[in-house]
Design a protein around this motif. Sequence first.
Motif: not given
Length: 198
Positions: A77-102
């Motif tokens: 399982f992964c959580v994918v977050t999309h972030l936006l910087s209005i100041t710098h006019n750029w985007r970023l995708r951040v992925k983090v996997f949960a450490g326990d599948d159960e």
Amino acid sequence: MTRLDVLQAALESVLGSKIKKLVRDRGEITITIAAESYHEIARTLRDDPSLNFEQLIDLCGVDYSSYKDQPWDGLRFCVVTHLLSITHNWRLRVKVFAGDDEMPAVASLNDLWSAANWFEREAFDLFGIIFEGHLDLRRILTDYGFIGHPFRKDFPVSGHVEMRYDAEQKRVIYQPVTIEPRENVPRVIREDNYGGLH
């Protein structure tokens, strides 16, 4: 130097070895980070003036158990977050996997970006990912009595229970699913000279 080069340099300068993986593809950057530093890194992404991601624009869960219809060797399982910087006019995708599948769990970002609230509830409801520290983590799309998490790849196609209104009892009742599994095969009609073509 392109804007993407500047963003990548800023990310590498500020986060350094906390970035487990960085991918540039189709004009976007995706970073993968460890679950134990997810909240701390998210705060840095928001507050560091060289990054300044003021807005969380999307957050979703992903079940990688049969990613691209191939066997997956890694956390499920992964959580994918999309972030936006209005100041710098750029985007970023951040992925983090949960450490326990159960019992998949990651930190909640709701205290950093209030927009995370319903997105995290949706990922909890549909994938069963727990967001630690979320103050109102409850189902948002399925009924409170719903069993399971319907976006998990091992969830049965027809579900477990169905609910309907019973006119005699004058209330909503739950009962086992009564849908008969079936396979629909499309009917193809082939005509000679279809549309006047020879």
